[in-house]
Design a protein around this motif. Sequence first.
Motif, PDB file in Angstrom:
ATOM      1  N   LEU A  30       0.859  -1.185   0.000  1.00 39.61           N
ATOM      2  CA  LEU A  30       0.000   0.000   0.000  1.00 39.61           C
ATOM      3  C   LEU A  30       0.890   1.228   0.000  1.00 39.61           C
ATOM      4  N   SER A  31       0.636   2.129  -0.942  1.00 39.19           N
ATOM      5  CA  SER A  31       1.419   3.367  -0.997  1.00 39.19           C
ATOM      6  C   SER A  31       0.514   4.501  -1.445  1.00 39.19           C
ATOM      7  N   SER A  32       1.041   5.713  -1.370  1.00 36.99           N
ATOM      8  CA  SER A  32       0.352   6.845  -1.978  1.00 36.99           C
ATOM      9  C   SER A  32       0.585   6.806  -3.484  1.00 36.99           C
ATOM     10  N   GLY A  33      -0.200   7.581  -4.208  1.00 38.42           N
ATOM     11  CA  GLY A  33      -0.028   7.655  -5.656  1.00 38.42           C
ATOM     12  C   GLY A  33       0.900   8.763  -6.089  1.00 38.42           C
ATOM     13  N   ALA A  34       1.601   9.396  -5.143  1.00 39.67           N
ATOM     14  CA  ALA A  34       2.478  10.519  -5.484  1.00 39.67           C
ATOM     15  C   ALA A  34       3.672  10.046  -6.309  1.00 39.67           C
ATOM     16  N   SER A  35       4.079  10.864  -7.283  1.00 39.00           N
ATOM     17  CA  SER A  35       5.242  10.532  -8.104  1.00 39.00           C
ATOM     18  C   SER A  35       5.877  11.817  -8.606  1.00 39.00           C
ATOM     19  N   GLU A  36       7.179  11.976  -8.313  1.00 35.98           N
ATOM     20  CA  GLU A  36       7.901  13.172  -8.735  1.00 35.98           C
ATOM     21  C   GLU A  36       7.992  13.268 -10.256  1.00 35.98           C
ATOM     22  N   LEU A  37       8.078  12.140 -10.944  1.00 40.18           N
ATOM     23  CA  LEU A  37       8.294  12.138 -12.392  1.00 40.18           C
ATOM     24  C   LEU A  37       7.050  11.719 -13.167  1.00 40.18           C
ATOM     25  N   GLY A  38       5.913  11.628 -12.500  1.00 44.50           N
ATOM     26  CA  GLY A  38       4.695  11.249 -13.195  1.00 44.50           C
ATOM     27  C   GLY A  38       4.607   9.776 -13.539  1.00 44.50           C
ATOM     28  N   VAL A  39       5.489   8.948 -12.975  1.00 45.59           N
ATOM     29  CA  VAL A  39       5.463   7.513 -13.220  1.00 45.59           C
ATOM     30  C   VAL A  39       4.376   6.892 -12.346  1.00 45.59           C
ATOM     31  N   PRO A  40       3.515   6.050 -12.900  1.00 46.25           N
ATOM     32  CA  PRO A  40       2.429   5.489 -12.084  1.00 46.25           C
ATOM     33  C   PRO A  40       2.937   4.536 -11.003  1.00 46.25           C
ATOM     34  N   SER A  41       2.193   4.475  -9.922  1.00 43.06           N
ATOM     35  CA  SER A  41       2.539   3.587  -8.820  1.00 43.06           C
ATOM     36  C   SER A  41       2.392   2.130  -9.241  1.00 43.06           C
ATOM     37  N   GLN A  42       3.264   1.277  -8.697  1.00 43.27           N
ATOM     38  CA  GLN A  42       3.165  -0.164  -8.911  1.00 43.27           C
ATOM     39  C   GLN A  42       2.679  -0.877  -7.649  1.00 43.27           C
ATOM     40  N   ALA A  43       2.130  -0.109  -6.721  1.00 43.24           N
ATOM     41  CA  ALA A  43       1.605  -0.698  -5.490  1.00 43.24           C
ATOM     42  C   ALA A  43       0.314  -1.457  -5.777  1.00 43.24           C
ATOM     43  N   ASP A  44      -0.068  -2.341  -4.866  1.00 42.65           N
ATOM     44  CA  ASP A  44      -1.299  -3.108  -5.003  1.00 42.65           C
ATOM     45  C   ASP A  44      -2.519  -2.314  -4.548  1.00 42.65           C
ATOM     46  N   ALA A  45      -2.319  -1.353  -3.677  1.00 42.90           N
ATOM     47  CA  ALA A  45      -3.383  -0.467  -3.214  1.00 42.90           C
ATOM     48  C   ALA A  45      -2.799   0.940  -3.111  1.00 42.90           C
ATOM     49  N   VAL A  46      -3.575   1.931  -3.549  1.00 40.86           N
ATOM     50  CA  VAL A  46      -3.057   3.290  -3.649  1.00 40.86           C
ATOM     51  C   VAL A  46      -4.021   4.253  -2.966  1.00 40.86           C
ATOM     52  N   CYS A  47      -3.445   5.185  -2.208  1.00 40.08           N
ATOM     53  CA  CYS A  47      -4.235   6.241  -1.584  1.00 40.08           C
ATOM     54  C   CYS A  47      -3.774   7.595  -2.128  1.00 40.08           C
ATOM     55  N   PHE A  48      -4.373   8.647  -1.639  1.00 38.21           N
ATOM     56  CA  PHE A  48      -4.003   9.991  -2.086  1.00 38.21           C
ATOM     57  C   PHE A  48      -2.561  10.312  -1.699  1.00 38.21           C
ATOM     58  N   GLY A  49      -1.882  10.997  -2.603  1.00 37.93           N
ATOM     59  CA  GLY A  49      -0.551  11.524  -2.332  1.00 37.93           C
ATOM     60  C   GLY A  49      -0.316  12.700  -3.245  1.00 37.93           C
ATOM     61  N   THR A  50       0.605  13.553  -2.894  1.00 40.15           N
ATOM     62  CA  THR A  50       0.850  14.736  -3.706  1.00 40.15           C
ATOM     63  C   THR A  50       2.311  15.141  -3.646  1.00 40.15           C
ATOM     64  N   THR A  51       2.779  15.753  -4.732  1.00 39.78           N
ATOM     65  CA  THR A  51       4.133  16.302  -4.755  1.00 39.78           C
ATOM     66  C   THR A  51       4.114  17.818  -4.629  1.00 39.78           C
ATOM     67  N   HIS A  52       2.943  18.409  -4.540  1.00 37.84           N
ATOM     68  CA  HIS A  52       2.834  19.859  -4.364  1.00 37.84           C
ATOM     69  C   HIS A  52       3.366  20.215  -2.976  1.00 37.84           C
ATOM     70  N   PRO A  53       4.393  21.075  -2.880  1.00 40.91           N
ATOM     71  CA  PRO A  53       5.060  21.310  -1.587  1.00 40.91           C
ATOM     72  C   PRO A  53       4.112  21.697  -0.458  1.00 40.91           C
ATOM     73  N   LYS A  54       3.192  22.631  -0.711  1.00 40.95           N
ATOM     74  CA  LYS A  54       2.322  23.098   0.364  1.00 40.95           C
ATOM     75  C   LYS A  54       1.290  22.036   0.747  1.00 40.95           C
ATOM     76  N   LEU A  55       0.744  21.361  -0.249  1.00 39.23           N
ATOM     77  CA  LEU A  55      -0.230  20.315   0.057  1.00 39.23           C
ATOM     78  C   LEU A  55       0.422  19.138   0.761  1.00 39.23           C
ATOM     79  N   ARG A  56       1.676  18.845   0.390  1.00 41.82           N
ATOM     80  CA  ARG A  56       2.349  17.692   1.000  1.00 41.82           C
ATOM     81  C   ARG A  56       2.612  17.936   2.481  1.00 41.82           C
ATOM     82  N   VAL A  57       2.920  19.177   2.860  1.00 48.67           N
ATOM     83  CA  VAL A  57       3.122  19.473   4.276  1.00 48.67           C
ATOM     84  C   VAL A  57       1.861  19.149   5.067  1.00 48.67           C
ATOM     85  N   LEU A  58       0.703  19.399   4.457  1.00 48.87           N
ATOM     86  CA  LEU A  58      -0.559  19.077   5.117  1.00 48.87           C
ATOM     87  C   LEU A  58      -0.804  17.570   5.152  1.00 48.87           C
ATOM     88  N   SER A  59      -0.659  16.918   3.981  1.00 54.72           N
ATOM     89  CA  SER A  59      -1.021  15.497   3.903  1.00 54.72           C
ATOM     90  C   SER A  59      -0.050  14.613   4.681  1.00 54.72           C
TER      91      SER A  59
END
Length: 402
Positions: free
Chosen positions: A37-66
């Motif tokens: 299980l991982s977040s779906g965040a990706s610095e390079l836009g590469v899709p996650s290979q996890a089996d289950a995905v939750c919200f994630g973000t690379t936006h600096p301000k939003l990431r501090v919150l999440s």
Amino acid sequence: MRVLLLNDGGTPVGGAELQALRTRDLLRGAGHEVRLLSSGASELGVPSQADAVCFGTTHPKLRVLSQTANPSAALALRRELASFRPDVVHLRMYLTQLSPLVLPLLRGVPTVWQAVYYKAICPRGTKVLPDGSRCAVPAGRACLRNRCVTPQSWVLDMTQQQLRRRWAGSLDAVITLSETMRRRLEENGIPVADVIPNGVRQRPARPPLTGPPTVAFAGRLVPEKGVQVLVDAFAQVAAAVPDARLLVAGDGPGRAALDEQVDRLGLAAQVEVTGHLDRETLERRFDTAWVQAVPGVWEEPLGNVTLEAMMRGTAVVASDLGGPGEVVRHDSTGLLVRPGSVDSLAAALRSLLIDRPRCEELGRRGREIALTSYAEHVTVQRLERLYRSLLPPAADDVRSSA
């Protein structure tokens, strides 16, 4: 055994993410049922290979919150616990995306946390101050005084630290990648049960050394990796060994400054900066290296590139600091140098680039140690023993007889 892996990211980009994916594959190969299980965040836009995905973000301000509170991660974990019903949860990185909200859900489920960097005790994740020196004080107001974080993010960073401490009792065991990490965590009140380094993938030994004496470097182009120290040192080496070459594989925010440094020192004909290389291409290019330099100026948690060089059979010159300083055996598998010292690094590189037989011997010994102590199957066996130690006795007996 059913094992649920949790990691901030599940994309095949970045050392921690690749290690999480590889751990899943290795445990499956050993006969276990494993989900990631991982977040779906990706610095390079590469899709996650996890089996289950939750919200994630690379936006600096939003990431501090999440990273302080990610309800999506908690909801996804609740679903996985209910449907997959893991025997053991293996928690890796969780403080840059998943957040401490996952911790209270793990009460009653045997859980091991594998700390792979310093985020739990440092908002920056490095225990390094802005001037490059090591931070030796606990996270708190010092982070604000030393300008490690902004006033706006400091409140959320400290909230994250508070939540992590509040729910730390959900973890049954904490392991680290190196003794250095163990010391730093225990200095900050986190007891560590064991040190289990990442395993390194087995591969054939490189061919015998030929061609020009070459130094290789692999890593992100950021100040803490010490590539700027390496280029200055190589300028001294090139003056004494004119046919020497430097191969730099990696990319990052320091790329422009590195290119300027190479040009300013008149090294353009002897230094090649490749940018990011996939693993297969990197290994093929590095097969020709006489020496691999690991010149970090911070206490790296482990330094996977050190183990990869040893498995290849390449002599290593590393800073006597952090994980690489523990892995490299001075004058047996490589040489250790003073962190941040251009002269110390230059002297070590120069001594090896004029002595091919010594490079071969150091590389041979390093490979022997990599095969016996750091190969992936060794790490998997140690993880399996740890998992079994966390299971209730009745459950362990059932699995042993299956």
